[in-house]
Design a protein around this motif. Structure first.
Motif, PDB file in Angstrom:
ATOM      1  N   THR A 182       0.862  -1.189   0.000  1.00 37.19           N
ATOM      2  CA  THR A 182       0.000   0.000   0.000  1.00 37.19           C
ATOM      3  C   THR A 182       0.893   1.232   0.000  1.00 37.19           C
ATOM      4  O   THR A 182       2.064   1.166   0.384  1.00 37.19           O
ATOM      5  N   ASN A 274      -8.605  -0.060  -0.044  1.00 43.94           N
ATOM      6  CA  ASN A 274      -9.480   0.216  -1.187  1.00 43.94           C
ATOM      7  C   ASN A 274      -8.726   0.895  -2.328  1.00 43.94           C
ATOM      8  O   ASN A 274      -8.962   0.602  -3.509  1.00 43.94           O
ATOM      9  N   LYS A 275      -7.807   1.790  -1.980  1.00 43.58           N
ATOM     10  CA  LYS A 275      -6.987   2.432  -3.015  1.00 43.58           C
ATOM     11  C   LYS A 275      -6.104   1.402  -3.709  1.00 43.58           C
ATOM     12  O   LYS A 275      -5.905   1.455  -4.917  1.00 43.58           O
ATOM     13  N   ILE A 277      -6.686  -1.887  -4.060  1.00 36.70           N
ATOM     14  CA  ILE A 277      -7.490  -2.769  -4.915  1.00 36.70           C
ATOM     15  C   ILE A 277      -7.943  -2.047  -6.183  1.00 36.70           C
ATOM     16  O   ILE A 277      -7.973  -2.635  -7.268  1.00 36.70           O
ATOM     17  N   ARG A 278      -8.294  -0.766  -6.059  1.00 38.30           N
ATOM     18  CA  ARG A 278      -8.713  -0.019  -7.242  1.00 38.30           C
ATOM     19  C   ARG A 278      -7.550   0.125  -8.231  1.00 38.30           C
ATOM     20  O   ARG A 278      -7.741   0.113  -9.456  1.00 38.30           O
ATOM     21  N   LYS A 279      -6.355   0.227  -7.693  1.00 37.30           N
ATOM     22  CA  LYS A 279      -5.174   0.362  -8.547  1.00 37.30           C
ATOM     23  C   LYS A 279      -4.795  -0.973  -9.183  1.00 37.30           C
ATOM     24  O   LYS A 279      -4.353  -1.037 -10.329  1.00 37.30           O
ATOM     25  N   ASN A 280      -4.949  -2.077  -8.429  1.00 42.89           N
ATOM     26  CA  ASN A 280      -4.571  -3.406  -8.924  1.00 42.89           C
ATOM     27  C   ASN A 280      -5.474  -4.443  -8.250  1.00 42.89           C
ATOM     28  O   ASN A 280      -5.197  -4.888  -7.138  1.00 42.89           O
ATOM     29  N   LYS A 281      -6.514  -4.838  -8.926  1.00 39.16           N
ATOM     30  CA  LYS A 281      -7.497  -5.720  -8.317  1.00 39.16           C
ATOM     31  C   LYS A 281      -6.967  -7.134  -8.083  1.00 39.16           C
ATOM     32  O   LYS A 281      -7.563  -7.915  -7.329  1.00 39.16           O
ATOM     33  N   ASN A 282      -5.866  -7.478  -8.715  1.00 36.43           N
ATOM     34  CA  ASN A 282      -5.295  -8.822  -8.565  1.00 36.43           C
ATOM     35  C   ASN A 282      -4.117  -8.863  -7.588  1.00 36.43           C
ATOM     36  O   ASN A 282      -3.420  -9.877  -7.507  1.00 36.43           O
TER      37      ASN A 282
END
Length: 359
Positions: A182, A274-275, A277-282
């Motif tokens: 993160t 959340n930031k 996951i939004r940047k890289n969902k995998n």
């Protein structure tokens, strides 16, 4: 049932509350002890090393390691004796002897929890450097061509039954990388705290921190915290190949092969997650098998379990916010879990390398 062999430390060993099948007192040669117990069944032997004739001679311990199961022997060493040095203890580890302590609490712990090589490897490393060869006590004896690992494992003697023991600094540099997962997860501050703690054990000039493609380390005003670039990092690592520990803030540097181990920092706040996951969902799928440290974490153990389940990951350590101006026991625990330090059960000094060793 256990065996007690005591001599000068008999009074201290009287405080042990264990089932005893045999107890002897006095001074014996290593060969005598081997003959006495090689066919005797017991769970553990607590051996006061002063009961070994010529106990300052490492060859006496080699005889015991070769003749008995070293995993079953707890060597009780007099605190403050000439044996309590990194050099001598490194020799014990090299012989496959991993269970030794200088206090009764340590004996009690080791009766229930035997050490493995990983628990004492740092002692062998702290004794690294110049090679000293220990010959067999009876050089005229015919040399045995087939080599065997001493009881307890971890070391196989080279040809001609010579035992190589390393002394001095680390045998090799351990390189540990730290990577933020993160944003601003705290790699810079954590490496600073790591360095302070490790330097107190290995020596100020034996621990160096390097950051790649950033210049934040300059604000710590520490000559052993350096900044470099992608193009120069491998050259810099080579330059410090003789030190004990090299800590690397990887930042955007992608090649993990420059490190022996990498720690992935994840700040588990809702905003940061959340930031991420939004940047890289995998992202969680990519790091699920890595050493993930929840840094600056206020999560309870229940929260940690829930997050691990939701994200499909397993955390390596849950580290709360800490004050980088002082020593933090939780940071020491993390270093111990990584394998860079060993901690003693009880006692006050964090720099102790004697007493009880555990992971």
């Amino acid at each position: 049932m256990n065996v007690i062999v005591s001599n000068e430390q008999q009074s201290q060993m009287a405080n042990l509350d264990v089932d005893i099948i045999k107890s002897i007192t006095g001074a014996y040669s290593s060969n005598e002890l081997v003959e006495m117990f090689k066919n005797f069944f017991y769970s553990k032997m607590v051996l006061d090393v002063t009961a070994i004739k010529n106990y300052n001679n490492i060859l006496e311990y080699k005889t015991l390691a070769d003749g008995l199961d070293a995993d079953k022997i707890i060597f009780y060493i007099p605190e403050g004796s000439s044996l309590c040095t990194p050099t001598f203890l490194a020799k014990l580890v090299t012989l496959g002897i991993y269970n030794f302590t200088t206090n009764i609490d340590g004996v009690k712990y080791l009766l229930k929890n035997s050490n493995t090589y990983n628990d004492v490897a740092h002692i062998q490393q702290m004794g690294g450097g110049v090679i000293e060869e220990l010959q067999q006590p009876e050089p005229a004896q015919e040399q045995v061509e087939e080599q065997h690992a001493p009881a307890g494992g971890g070391f196989i003697a080279p040809a001609h039954h010579q035992v190589q023991v390393q002394q001095g600094n680390m045998a090799r540099t351990i390189k540990v990388g730290v990577r933020n997962v993160t944003e601003h997860a705290g790699a810079t501050s954590l490496i600073y705290m790591f360095k302070k703690e490790l330097a107190s054990v290995f020596g100020e000039n034996n621990v160096v921190a390097v950051e790649i493609n950033k210049n934040d380390f300059q604000f710590y005003n520490d000559k052993n915290m350096l900044s470099t670039t992608t193009n120069d990092v491998k050259t810099l690592i080579e330059r410090y190949s003789g030190i004990s520990v090299l800590l690397i803030d990887l930042n955007d540097y992608e090649d993990n092969s420059i490190c022996d181990d990498v720690i992935y920092l994840l700040e588990p706040s809702t905003l940061k997650l959340n930031k991420l996951i939004r940047k890289n969902k995998n992202i969680f799928g990519k790091i699920k098998d890595k050493k993930i440290v929840f840094n600056q974490s206020l999560l309870t153990s229940k929260d940690v379990s829930e997050l691990e389940y939701e994200a499909g990951i397993k955390s390596f350590f849950n580290l709360p916010p800490v004050n980088d101006r002082k020593k933090n026991e939780i940071v020491t625990e993390l270093l111990a879990k990584i394998g860079l330090l060993q901690i003693t059960q009880g006692g006050n000094g964090s720099g102790k390398i004697f007493g009880l060793f555990r992971r």
